[in-house]
Design a protein around this motif. Structure first.
Motif, PDB file in Angstrom:
ATOM      1  N   SER A  31      -5.958   2.133  -0.395  1.00 38.25           N
ATOM      2  CA  SER A  31      -6.036   2.851   0.870  1.00 38.25           C
ATOM      3  C   SER A  31      -4.864   2.475   1.773  1.00 38.25           C
ATOM      4  CB  SER A  31      -7.358   2.529   1.561  1.00 38.25           C
ATOM      5  OG  SER A  31      -7.410   3.127   2.819  1.00 38.25           O
ATOM      6  N   PHE A  32      -4.562   1.206   1.841  1.00 36.52           N
ATOM      7  CA  PHE A  32      -3.432   0.728   2.640  1.00 36.52           C
ATOM      8  C   PHE A  32      -2.126   1.353   2.150  1.00 36.52           C
ATOM      9  CE2 PHE A  32       0.135  -2.203   2.915  1.00 36.52           C
ATOM     10  CZ  PHE A  32       0.224  -2.398   4.283  1.00 36.52           C
ATOM     11  N   LEU A  33      -1.913   1.344   0.854  1.00 39.82           N
ATOM     12  CA  LEU A  33      -0.657   1.846   0.299  1.00 39.82           C
ATOM     13  C   LEU A  33      -0.492   3.358   0.461  1.00 39.82           C
ATOM     14  CD1 LEU A  33      -0.494  -0.336  -2.912  1.00 39.82           C
ATOM     15  CD2 LEU A  33       0.937  -0.534  -0.868  1.00 39.82           C
ATOM     16  N   HIS A  34      -1.577   4.065   0.677  1.00 38.47           N
ATOM     17  CA  HIS A  34      -1.496   5.505   0.896  1.00 38.47           C
ATOM     18  C   HIS A  34      -1.107   5.850   2.334  1.00 38.47           C
ATOM     19  CE1 HIS A  34      -3.547   6.158  -2.985  1.00 38.47           C
ATOM     20  NE2 HIS A  34      -2.864   7.287  -2.948  1.00 38.47           N
ATOM     21  N   SER A  35      -0.984   4.854   3.181  1.00 38.50           N
ATOM     22  CA  SER A  35      -0.630   5.093   4.580  1.00 38.50           C
ATOM     23  C   SER A  35       0.805   4.630   4.846  1.00 38.50           C
ATOM     24  CB  SER A  35      -1.587   4.340   5.501  1.00 38.50           C
ATOM     25  OG  SER A  35      -1.128   4.414   6.830  1.00 38.50           O
ATOM     26  N   PRO A  36       1.758   5.561   4.928  1.00 38.67           N
ATOM     27  CA  PRO A  36       3.152   5.164   5.176  1.00 38.67           C
ATOM     28  C   PRO A  36       3.314   4.353   6.464  1.00 38.67           C
ATOM     29  CG  PRO A  36       3.042   7.475   4.545  1.00 38.67           C
ATOM     30  CD  PRO A  36       1.623   7.010   4.751  1.00 38.67           C
ATOM     31  N   GLN A  37       2.549   4.673   7.483  1.00 38.01           N
ATOM     32  CA  GLN A  37       2.649   3.941   8.746  1.00 38.01           C
ATOM     33  C   GLN A  37       2.251   2.478   8.556  1.00 38.01           C
ATOM     34  OE1 GLN A  37       0.244   5.528  11.886  1.00 38.01           O
ATOM     35  NE2 GLN A  37       0.929   4.026  13.377  1.00 38.01           N
ATOM     36  N   LEU A  38       1.191   2.230   7.815  1.00 37.50           N
ATOM     37  CA  LEU A  38       0.762   0.853   7.583  1.00 37.50           C
ATOM     38  C   LEU A  38       1.749   0.105   6.692  1.00 37.50           C
ATOM     39  CD1 LEU A  38      -3.069   1.386   7.101  1.00 37.50           C
ATOM     40  CD2 LEU A  38      -1.899   0.440   9.104  1.00 37.50           C
ATOM     41  N   VAL A  39       2.267   0.777   5.692  1.00 32.33           N
ATOM     42  CA  VAL A  39       3.237   0.132   4.796  1.00 32.33           C
ATOM     43  C   VAL A  39       4.486  -0.271   5.573  1.00 32.33           C
ATOM     44  CG1 VAL A  39       4.727   0.502   2.785  1.00 32.33           C
ATOM     45  CG2 VAL A  39       2.339   1.246   2.723  1.00 32.33           C
ATOM     46  N   GLN A  40       4.884   0.532   6.555  1.00 28.40           N
ATOM     47  CA  GLN A  40       6.062   0.207   7.361  1.00 28.40           C
ATOM     48  C   GLN A  40       5.860  -1.053   8.196  1.00 28.40           C
ATOM     49  OE1 GLN A  40       6.969   3.741   9.584  1.00 28.40           O
ATOM     50  NE2 GLN A  40       8.043   4.695   7.882  1.00 28.40           N
ATOM     51  N   GLU A  41       4.621  -1.454   8.410  1.00 32.29           N
ATOM     52  CA  GLU A  41       4.341  -2.657   9.182  1.00 32.29           C
ATOM     53  C   GLU A  41       4.588  -3.936   8.381  1.00 32.29           C
ATOM     54  OE1 GLU A  41       0.439  -2.532  10.849  1.00 32.29           O
ATOM     55  OE2 GLU A  41       0.786  -0.601  11.825  1.00 32.29           O
ATOM     56  N   LEU A  42       4.756  -3.804   7.084  1.00 34.47           N
ATOM     57  CA  LEU A  42       5.023  -4.989   6.264  1.00 34.47           C
ATOM     58  C   LEU A  42       6.363  -5.599   6.653  1.00 34.47           C
ATOM     59  CD1 LEU A  42       3.832  -3.758   2.775  1.00 34.47           C
ATOM     60  CD2 LEU A  42       2.641  -5.315   4.323  1.00 34.47           C
ATOM     61  N   ARG A  43       6.459  -6.890   6.487  1.00 33.79           N
ATOM     62  CA  ARG A  43       7.687  -7.628   6.826  1.00 33.79           C
ATOM     63  C   ARG A  43       8.241  -8.300   5.575  1.00 33.79           C
ATOM     64  NH1 ARG A  43       5.499 -10.798  12.213  1.00 33.79           N
ATOM     65  NH2 ARG A  43       4.986  -8.933  13.413  1.00 33.79           N
ATOM     66  N   PRO A  44       9.465  -8.775   5.655  1.00 35.31           N
ATOM     67  CA  PRO A  44      10.032  -9.498   4.507  1.00 35.31           C
ATOM     68  C   PRO A  44       9.287 -10.805   4.204  1.00 35.31           C
ATOM     69  CG  PRO A  44      11.777  -8.777   5.972  1.00 35.31           C
ATOM     70  CD  PRO A  44      10.479  -8.501   6.674  1.00 35.31           C
ATOM     71  N   ASN A  45       8.478 -11.287   5.142  1.00 39.92           N
ATOM     72  CA  ASN A  45       7.745 -12.533   4.974  1.00 39.92           C
ATOM     73  C   ASN A  45       6.465 -12.291   4.162  1.00 39.92           C
ATOM     74  OD1 ASN A  45       5.923 -14.671   5.395  1.00 39.92           O
ATOM     75  ND2 ASN A  45       6.942 -15.247   7.290  1.00 39.92           N
ATOM     76  N   ASN A  46       6.453 -12.747   2.915  1.00 45.06           N
ATOM     77  CA  ASN A  46       5.305 -12.516   2.039  1.00 45.06           C
ATOM     78  C   ASN A  46       4.031 -13.159   2.562  1.00 45.06           C
ATOM     79  OD1 ASN A  46       6.765 -10.969   0.296  1.00 45.06           O
ATOM     80  ND2 ASN A  46       7.128 -12.618  -1.179  1.00 45.06           N
ATOM     81  N   GLN A  47       4.126 -14.356   3.114  1.00 50.94           N
ATOM     82  CA  GLN A  47       2.936 -15.032   3.630  1.00 50.94           C
ATOM     83  C   GLN A  47       2.307 -14.216   4.755  1.00 50.94           C
ATOM     84  OE1 GLN A  47       2.221 -17.018   0.991  1.00 50.94           O
ATOM     85  NE2 GLN A  47       1.263 -18.240   2.585  1.00 50.94           N
ATOM     86  N   TYR A  48       3.136 -13.674   5.637  1.00 48.36           N
ATOM     87  CA  TYR A  48       2.638 -12.823   6.723  1.00 48.36           C
ATOM     88  C   TYR A  48       1.929 -11.608   6.139  1.00 48.36           C
ATOM     89  CZ  TYR A  48       2.551  -9.202  10.268  1.00 48.36           C
ATOM     90  OH  TYR A  48       2.138  -8.191  11.099  1.00 48.36           O
ATOM     91  N   ASN A  49       2.551 -10.971   5.169  1.00 43.64           N
ATOM     92  CA  ASN A  49       1.981  -9.765   4.571  1.00 43.64           C
ATOM     93  C   ASN A  49       0.636 -10.055   3.909  1.00 43.64           C
ATOM     94  OD1 ASN A  49       4.191  -8.274   5.397  1.00 43.64           O
ATOM     95  ND2 ASN A  49       5.285  -8.582   3.473  1.00 43.64           N
ATOM     96  N   ILE A  50       0.564 -11.138   3.166  1.00 45.68           N
ATOM     97  CA  ILE A  50      -0.685 -11.502   2.497  1.00 45.68           C
ATOM     98  C   ILE A  50      -1.773 -11.770   3.534  1.00 45.68           C
ATOM     99  CG2 ILE A  50      -1.805 -13.309   1.129  1.00 45.68           C
ATOM    100  CD1 ILE A  50       0.813 -13.455  -0.504  1.00 45.68           C
TER     101      ILE A  50
END
Length: 69
Positions: A31-50
């Protein structure tokens, strides 16, 4: 032929529930990956993303288990 059909039924009886459980477990991240807006919120920091995925989208622990490596 009957033996083959019995084996297929056993396979289905064992694996279909397991596959349904995997599907349900994957639903939040899909569900998250189907939302381009939410995916754009990801950062280069993997720990933050997790942390964000676990906190906001109920995504389970994303660290691989030893038996999946």
């Amino acid at each position: 032929m009957a033996e083959f059909l019995q084996e297929r039924q056993l396979y289905a009886d064992e694996d279909v529930p397991r596959l349904r459980a995997l599907d349900a477990a994957a639903a939040p991240i899909v569900s998250f990956l189907h939302s381009p807006q939410l995916v754009q919120e990801l950062r280069p920091n993997n720990q933050y993303n997790i942390h964000r995925l676990q906190e906001c989208f109920q995504v389970p622990d994303l660290q691989p288990s030893p038996d999946s490596i």
